[in-house]
Design a protein around this motif. Structure first.
Motif, mmCIF file in Angstrom:
data_model
loop_
_atom_site.group_PDB
_atom_site.id
_atom_site.type_symbol
_atom_site.label_atom_id
_atom_site.label_comp_id
_atom_site.label_asym_id
_atom_site.label_seq_id
_atom_site.Cartn_x
_atom_site.Cartn_y
_atom_site.Cartn_z
ATOM 1 N N PHE A 167 0.816 -1.210 0.000
ATOM 2 C CA PHE A 167 0.000 0.000 0.000
ATOM 3 C C PHE A 167 0.854 1.266 0.000
ATOM 4 O O PHE A 167 0.460 2.294 -0.553
ATOM 5 N N PHE A 168 2.042 1.206 0.615
ATOM 6 C CA PHE A 168 2.878 2.393 0.758
ATOM 7 C C PHE A 168 3.721 2.676 -0.478
ATOM 8 O O PHE A 168 4.413 3.693 -0.524
ATOM 9 N N GLY A 169 3.702 1.791 -1.483
ATOM 10 C CA GLY A 169 4.461 2.036 -2.697
ATOM 11 C C GLY A 169 4.022 3.295 -3.441
ATOM 12 O O GLY A 169 4.839 4.195 -3.684
ATOM 13 N N PRO A 170 2.721 3.385 -3.805
ATOM 14 C CA PRO A 170 2.275 4.622 -4.478
ATOM 15 C C PRO A 170 2.427 5.859 -3.609
ATOM 16 O O PRO A 170 2.712 6.953 -4.116
ATOM 17 N N ASN A 180 6.322 -6.301 14.850
ATOM 18 C CA ASN A 180 5.268 -7.262 14.502
ATOM 19 C C ASN A 180 5.234 -7.372 12.988
ATOM 20 O O ASN A 180 4.552 -6.606 12.312
ATOM 21 N N GLU A 181 5.987 -8.313 12.451
ATOM 22 C CA GLU A 181 6.155 -8.410 11.001
ATOM 23 C C GLU A 181 4.815 -8.673 10.320
ATOM 24 O O GLU A 181 4.054 -9.556 10.721
ATOM 25 N N GLY A 182 4.555 -7.873 9.279
ATOM 26 C CA GLY A 182 3.313 -8.009 8.526
ATOM 27 C C GLY A 182 2.157 -7.234 9.097
ATOM 28 O O GLY A 182 1.035 -7.324 8.572
ATOM 29 N N SER A 236 7.987 5.576 13.442
ATOM 30 C CA SER A 236 6.996 4.755 14.159
ATOM 31 C C SER A 236 6.451 3.634 13.279
ATOM 32 O O SER A 236 6.220 2.515 13.758
ATOM 33 N N LEU A 237 6.254 3.896 11.979
ATOM 34 C CA LEU A 237 5.797 2.845 11.076
ATOM 35 C C LEU A 237 6.832 1.723 10.962
ATOM 36 O O LEU A 237 6.489 0.529 10.993
ATOM 37 N N LEU A 238 8.096 2.106 10.832
ATOM 38 C CA LEU A 238 9.151 1.090 10.749
ATOM 39 C C LEU A 238 9.245 0.304 12.050
ATOM 40 O O LEU A 238 9.475 -0.921 12.031
ATOM 41 N N LEU A 239 9.055 0.970 13.189
ATOM 42 C CA LEU A 239 9.124 0.286 14.476
ATOM 43 C C LEU A 239 7.986 -0.715 14.634
ATOM 44 O O LEU A 239 8.199 -1.850 15.086
ATOM 45 N N VAL A 240 6.780 -0.307 14.247
ATOM 46 C CA VAL A 240 5.629 -1.215 14.343
ATOM 47 C C VAL A 240 5.816 -2.424 13.438
ATOM 48 O O VAL A 240 5.560 -3.566 13.828
ATOM 49 N N ASN A 241 6.278 -2.188 12.211
ATOM 50 C CA ASN A 241 6.421 -3.291 11.265
ATOM 51 C C ASN A 241 7.566 -4.233 11.650
ATOM 52 O O ASN A 241 7.519 -5.431 11.378
ATOM 53 N N VAL A 296 -3.019 -4.196 8.335
ATOM 54 C CA VAL A 296 -3.789 -2.973 8.575
ATOM 55 C C VAL A 296 -4.284 -2.372 7.260
ATOM 56 O O VAL A 296 -5.443 -1.936 7.148
ATOM 57 N N THR A 297 -3.412 -2.328 6.278
ATOM 58 C CA THR A 297 -3.779 -1.726 4.989
ATOM 59 C C THR A 297 -4.468 -2.725 4.061
ATOM 60 O O THR A 297 -4.702 -2.397 2.902
ATOM 61 N N GLY A 298 -4.790 -3.884 4.551
ATOM 62 C CA GLY A 298 -5.477 -4.873 3.710
ATOM 63 C C GLY A 298 -6.959 -4.628 3.578
ATOM 64 O O GLY A 298 -7.619 -5.239 2.722
ATOM 65 N N SER A 299 -7.517 -3.738 4.383
ATOM 66 C CA SER A 299 -8.949 -3.434 4.325
ATOM 67 C C SER A 299 -9.146 -1.974 3.950
ATOM 68 O O SER A 299 -8.269 -1.130 4.209
ATOM 69 N N PRO A 300 -10.292 -1.617 3.378
ATOM 70 C CA PRO A 300 -10.544 -0.211 3.023
ATOM 71 C C PRO A 300 -10.520 0.727 4.226
ATOM 72 O O PRO A 300 -10.051 1.861 4.127
#
Length: 312
Positions: free
Chosen positions: A109-112, A273-275, A265-270, A280-284
């Protein structure tokens, strides 16, 4: 071999020699014209360079488009030794790299999102380089006014004074005034050449200097006294701008620190807890909330930058 055949052979050789000479002169004239157009119409302001230009085919194609002309205009105001094709190619490479890195390190999701940030960063980079050049030019304006006042007091014409100042000053003032002097040599009016300079490097100080020079060129008058008074005013404004920039340095640093904290914070969360970000971004709903959070970080960045922007 008959005389007619020899005459025909000689004429053929002469025509071939003239054709080769004409082709050589045509190529030389075209190269000179292209160098002149690049110098006067938005190319790098560094003067002649021996660096081989990369991506020449891309540069020729992109210059024909509106996007290429806009990029070329922005680059010409920064003074960077780059062509529109080179900048476009480098920007596309950076955008693709950010897309792949964000998609692999965080979530697809973060690519674009990273690609959009890359495009925005490229524009910010050009604006930053332009503002950096404007600041450097403003710092040299007292010296510009002083040199023009001394040259005018010595009886030199305005065109000659500008050419002399271009030779005496370092970049960026020397390069910009050299461009103005070249335009005056080619027949452009003083109003147009100085007006284009004010549009290329907009600032209140430069507008005042350009207005003083244009009015004195049209109506005459005591331009020496005006320039010398303007020199003292520009020196005072230079010191004031330096003090304001020093006081606001902490605010500007905070504006860039806030988005970096969000990315950390995003890098720390990922990483803990891998994945997690992929789920989180798998749903609308998760995508909407993530975009909302990123938007709030962006709003915070612009608000802090706006609060720290003081016009002097």
């Amino acid at each position: 071999m008959s005389d007619t055949a020899l005459l025909a052979l000689g004429a053929t050789l002469l025509c071939c020699a003239l054709a080769v000479g004409g082709l050589h002169f045509w190529a030389s004239g075209r190269a000179q014209r292209r160098a002149l157009v690049d110098r006067l119409s938005g190319g790098p302001l560094h003067g002649p360079t021996t660096r081989a230009r990369r991506f020449a085919a891309i540069d020729r194609r992109i210059r024909r488009t509106r996007l290429g002309r806009a990029i070329n205009l922005r680059i010409s105001a920064t003074g960077l030794d780059l062509t529109a094709g080179e900048f476009f190619t480098y920007a596309v490479a950076v955008v693709v790299a950010l897309w792949l890195i964000a998609a692999s390190a965080l979530a697809p999701f973060f690519g674009p999102v990273a690609a959009a940030v890359g495009v925005w960063s490229a524009l910010i980079f050009l604006n930053w380089q332009r503002q950096k050049r404007i600041e450097a030019f403003i710092n040299q304006l007292p010296d510009v006014a002083r040199l023009l006042a001394n040259a005018t007091a010595a009886g030199l014409a305005l065109r000659t004074s500008l050419a002399m100042a271009a030779e005496e000053l370092e970049a960026p003032a020397g390069e910009e005034l050299s461009l103005v002097a070249d335009q005056l040599t080619l027949g452009r009016s003083v109003d147009d050449a100085l007006g284009e300079l004010a549009e290329r490097l907009p600032s209140r100080e430069l507008v005042v200097l350009v207005t003083t020079l244009v009015l004195s060129n049209k109506a005459g008058g005591t331009v020496v006294g005006s320039l010398r008074n303007l020199t003292h005013t520009l020196e005072d404004r230079k010191e004031t701008r330096r003090e304001v920039r020093t006081m606001l340095s902490e605010v500007n640093a905070t504006a860039f620190t806030v988005p970096l904290l969000g990315l950390g914070s995003l890098l720390l969360v990922n990483s803990s807890n891998e994945g997690a970000l992929a789920r989180v971004t798998g749903s609308p709903v998760g995508q909407f909330l993530m975009l909302l959070a990123l938007g709030l970080y962006g709003v915070g960045f612009f608000v802090i930058r706006r609060l720290g922007k003081i016009e002097v």
